[in-house]
Design an enzyme around this catalytic site. Structure first.
Site, PDB file in Angstrom:
ATOM      1  N   SER A  17       0.839  -1.194   0.000  1.00 57.28           N
ATOM      2  CA  SER A  17       0.000   0.000   0.000  1.00 57.28           C
ATOM      3  C   SER A  17       0.877   1.247   0.000  1.00 57.28           C
ATOM      4  CB  SER A  17      -0.935  -0.011   1.212  1.00 57.28           C
ATOM      5  OG  SER A  17      -0.200  -0.118   2.396  1.00 57.28           O
ATOM      6  N   CYS A  18       0.249   2.362  -0.250  1.00 51.10           N
ATOM      7  CA  CYS A  18       0.911   3.658  -0.345  1.00 51.10           C
ATOM      8  C   CYS A  18       1.852   3.852   0.842  1.00 51.10           C
ATOM      9  CB  CYS A  18      -0.150   4.758  -0.381  1.00 51.10           C
ATOM     10  SG  CYS A  18       0.530   6.398  -0.609  1.00 51.10           S
ATOM     11  N   PRO A  19       3.076   4.298   0.619  1.00 51.95           N
ATOM     12  CA  PRO A  19       3.624   4.791  -0.651  1.00 51.95           C
ATOM     13  C   PRO A  19       4.474   3.756  -1.398  1.00 51.95           C
ATOM     14  CG  PRO A  19       5.102   5.405   1.103  1.00 51.95           C
ATOM     15  CD  PRO A  19       3.968   4.598   1.739  1.00 51.95           C
TER      16      PRO A  19
END
Length: 81
Positions: A17-19
């Site tokens: 997941s981000c980033p």
């Protein structure tokens, strides 16, 4: 159906997941030769806007295409310089 690209490398960031999808995409793109295309496979829906924003703000790369295939998001990034 997406256009066929001559893929130099496929980066699998599924489950990240981000980033991390952007961080890993940047790292992989740095290793490409000019003109080569990186295919990024992600499951994070946020990667669509994150990778697009990164590519727009980064010299030397171009986002060629993004494809949403169910829960899989495919990004095609070309090294331009």
């Amino acid at each position: 159906m997406s256009q066929e690209y001559d893929i130099a490398e496929t980066l699998d960031v599924k489950g990240a997941s981000c980033p991390m999808p952007v961080v890993k995409t940047k790292s992989a793109a740095d290793d490409l030769a000019e003109g080569e295309v990186l295919e990024v496979l992600a499951t994070d829906s946020g990667s669509m806007s994150d990778i697009e924003g990164w590519a727009k703000g980064t010299d030397g790369v171009e986002l060629l295409d993004q494809v949403e295939d169910g829960d899989l998001y495919k990004h095609y990034v070309q090294k331009t310089a």
